[in-house]
Scaffold this active site. Structure first.
Site, PDB file in Angstrom:
ATOM      1  CE  LYS A 114     -31.775 -64.410  -3.360  1.00  0.00           C
ATOM      2  NZ  LYS A 114     -30.748 -63.459  -2.980  1.00  0.00           N
ATOM      3  CE  LYS A 197     -28.714 -70.889  -1.410  1.00  0.00           C
ATOM      4  NZ  LYS A 197     -27.993 -69.975  -2.270  1.00  0.00           N
ATOM      5  CE  LYS A 200     -26.074 -64.085   3.067  1.00  0.00           C
ATOM      6  NZ  LYS A 200     -24.869 -63.266   2.925  1.00  0.00           N
TER       7      LYS A 200
HETATM    8  P1  TYM Z   1     -23.874 -64.583  -0.973  1.00  0.00           P
HETATM    9  O1  TYM Z   1     -23.680 -63.309  -0.227  1.00  0.00           O
HETATM   10  O2  TYM Z   1     -25.229 -65.164  -1.029  1.00  0.00           O
HETATM   11  O3  TYM Z   1     -22.944 -65.716  -0.360  1.00  0.00           O
HETATM   12  C1  TYM Z   1     -21.548 -65.520  -0.160  1.00  0.00           C
HETATM   13  C2  TYM Z   1     -20.800 -66.797  -0.507  1.00  0.00           C
HETATM   14  O4  TYM Z   1     -21.251 -67.894   0.282  1.00  0.00           O
HETATM   15  C3  TYM Z   1     -21.531 -69.010  -0.551  1.00  0.00           C
HETATM   16  N1  TYM Z   1     -22.634 -69.781   0.065  1.00  0.00           N
HETATM   17  C4  TYM Z   1     -22.584 -71.097   0.317  1.00  0.00           C
HETATM   18  N2  TYM Z   1     -21.625 -72.016   0.120  1.00  0.00           N
HETATM   19  C5  TYM Z   1     -21.879 -73.294   0.519  1.00  0.00           C
HETATM   20  N3  TYM Z   1     -23.047 -73.673   1.117  1.00  0.00           N
HETATM   21  C6  TYM Z   1     -24.030 -72.785   1.345  1.00  0.00           C
HETATM   22  N4  TYM Z   1     -25.147 -73.170   1.945  1.00  0.00           N
HETATM   23  C7  TYM Z   1     -23.830 -71.432   0.930  1.00  0.00           C
HETATM   24  N5  TYM Z   1     -24.585 -70.304   1.004  1.00  0.00           N
HETATM   25  C8  TYM Z   1     -23.832 -69.300   0.469  1.00  0.00           C
HETATM   26  C9  TYM Z   1     -21.945 -68.392  -1.880  1.00  0.00           C
HETATM   27  O5  TYM Z   1     -21.771 -69.305  -2.928  1.00  0.00           O
HETATM   28  C10 TYM Z   1     -20.994 -67.218  -1.966  1.00  0.00           C
HETATM   29  O6  TYM Z   1     -19.756 -67.592  -2.511  1.00  0.00           O
HETATM   30  N6  TYM Z   1     -23.937 -63.272  -5.781  1.00  0.00           N
HETATM   31  C11 TYM Z   1     -23.067 -63.487  -4.641  1.00  0.00           C
HETATM   32  C12 TYM Z   1     -22.321 -62.254  -4.204  1.00  0.00           C
HETATM   33  C13 TYM Z   1     -21.457 -61.618  -5.237  1.00  0.00           C
HETATM   34  C14 TYM Z   1     -20.258 -62.147  -5.769  1.00  0.00           C
HETATM   35  C15 TYM Z   1     -19.758 -61.151  -6.656  1.00  0.00           C
HETATM   36  C16 TYM Z   1     -19.565 -63.337  -5.576  1.00  0.00           C
HETATM   37  C17 TYM Z   1     -21.653 -60.400  -5.812  1.00  0.00           C
HETATM   38  N7  TYM Z   1     -20.621 -60.100  -6.658  1.00  0.00           N
HETATM   39  C18 TYM Z   1     -18.573 -61.354  -7.365  1.00  0.00           C
HETATM   40  C19 TYM Z   1     -18.380 -63.534  -6.299  1.00  0.00           C
HETATM   41  C20 TYM Z   1     -17.914 -62.545  -7.183  1.00  0.00           C
HETATM   42  C21 TYM Z   1     -23.933 -63.945  -3.493  1.00  0.00           C
HETATM   43  O7  TYM Z   1     -25.113 -63.759  -3.476  1.00  0.00           O
HETATM   44  O8  TYM Z   1     -23.259 -64.446  -2.442  1.00  0.00           O
END
Ligand code: TYM
Length: 332
Positions: A114, A197, A200
């Site tokens: 990022k 991947k 968003k």
């Molecule tokens: P975030 O908001 O980007 O995404 C939420 C969840 O979706 C999964 N994900 C995917 N899985 C498969 N293929 C894809 N293309 C794909 N894109 C997104 C992510 O792996 C995630 O599980 N850092 C985290 C948010 C967070 C979090 C936490 C997660 C903050 N605190 C504590 C677990 C525990 C994130 O950016 O997710």
């Protein structure tokens, strides 16, 4: 006691979650709420590390809650809440920042990716400290399992390292969490660029299947998905990343095995196959979208549910934080 603690989070950074979020994580959230003590958090504070527009941000946070409930997260079975409603996340986040090394934080690939986009100098400090807040999210709830997609594996490793360091330096305080990462679906790819991947923040709108998109829009995206050379419907991630991605999507939603799908489409072209994938996706998402739109009509009810979730979350979070402060020698 077989009940396990489960914790996960998702950022409210767009109007709709996408199919990668669903298959990588949210589908498991729904499954794990049965028989476990699950905490699911809309991580609005994490979302502040990117650009936000206040009115839109508020709307997206509520839309996130509506989608989570619509896709099966039950506020009775699990604890659904907003991160900023539970101040302990920031409080433990600071402790985690004081525990983490600059070097290990610099090695986080999400930060590197990022920050590389806009140039390291203009990257926010919050983007750098993001994984330590995430560690706090997880450790506050003494989670056994963290259902996430593949891209979060490194953050969970860091969380375990920080917990281990704290426990050995200040006494047993945190449970070491494990990632709950499925093999199939842990990484769903962009339809237009099937080696990147689905994301968003990805450039290609046409490559991202959104839960809140109209059935027509999603059908169109699937039918115009990039495919590979040849015309055989076969799972081969190297030679046929586009078709393999569509096979994973179909199989994860329909529950049918990849081999079964390959058999069905033997001798048929990509066109027939894409039509079938579109139908499965659209029919799967249709009731979720309808329910989410319905829930969004009563904002007050949604906010009340989130407040109730935060109350429940705070009980657990404050107990962990209080032990942490005590073990650190902070005067009460
Ligand atoms: P975030 O908001 O980007 O995404 C939420 C969840 O979706 C999964 N994900 C995917 N899985 C498969 N293929 C894809 N293309 C794909 N894109 C997104 C992510 O792996 C995630 O599980 N850092 C985290 C948010 C967070 C979090 C936490 C997660 C903050 N605190 C504590 C677990 C525990 C994130 O950016 O997710």
């Amino acid at each position: 006691m077989t009940q396990k603690r489960v914790l996960s989070g998702i950022q409210p950074t767009s109007d709709s979650f996408h199919l990668g979020n669903y298959l990588g994580a949210l589908k498991q959230w729904v499954e794990l709420q049965d028989g476990n003590d699950a905490f699911y958090c809309i991580v609005d504070l994490h979302a502040l590390t990117g650009e936000i527009e206040p009115a839109l941000f508020r709307k997206r946070t509520l839309a996130s809650a509506a989608q989570l409930i619509a896709l099966g997260i039950s506020p009775e079975k699990s604890t659904l809440f907003v991160q900023s409603h539970v101040a302990e996340h920031n409080q433990l986040g600071w402790i985690m920042e004081c525990l983490a090394g600059f070097g290990e934080a610099s090695r986080m690939t999400q930060f590197k990716d990022k920050s590389a986009k806009g140039g390291a100098d203009s990257a926010r400090v919050g983007l750098f400290t993001y994984p330590m807040l995430q560690a706090a999210d997880i450790l506050l709830y003494q989670a056994h399992y963290v259902p996430v997609g593949e891209d979060q594996r490194q953050h969970i490793e860091l969380t375990r390292d920080l917990a281990t360091r704290f426990n050995s330096r200040f006494g047993e305080t945190f449970r070491l969490p494990e990632g709950y990462i499925l093999k199939a679906g842990a990484k769903i790819y962009d339809l237009q660029e099937p080696t990147a991947k689905m994301s968003k923040s990805s450039g290609s709108v046409a490559g991202v299947l959104e839960i809140m998109d109209t059935p027509e829009a999603n059908t169109k995206k699937i039918k115009s998905a990039a495919t590979d050379a040849g015309r055989e419907v076969k799972f081969d991630e190297k030679e046929k990343p586009g078709i393999s991605n569509l096979l994973t999507i179909h199989s994860s939603l329909s529950g049918r095995s990849i081999a079964d799908l390959e058999n069905e489409f033997e001798g048929k072209g990509y066109g027939d196959f894409k039509g079938a994938v579109a139908e499965v996706v659209v029919e799967y998402l249709r009731p979720i979208r309808t329910k989410a739109l319905e829930l969004l009509e009563d904002e007050k009810h949604l906010i009340d549910l989130l407040h109730e979730g935060a109350e429940k979350a705070r009980v657990v979070a404050s107990s962990t934080l209080s032990d942490t402060y005590k073990n650190l020698g902070l005067v009460k």
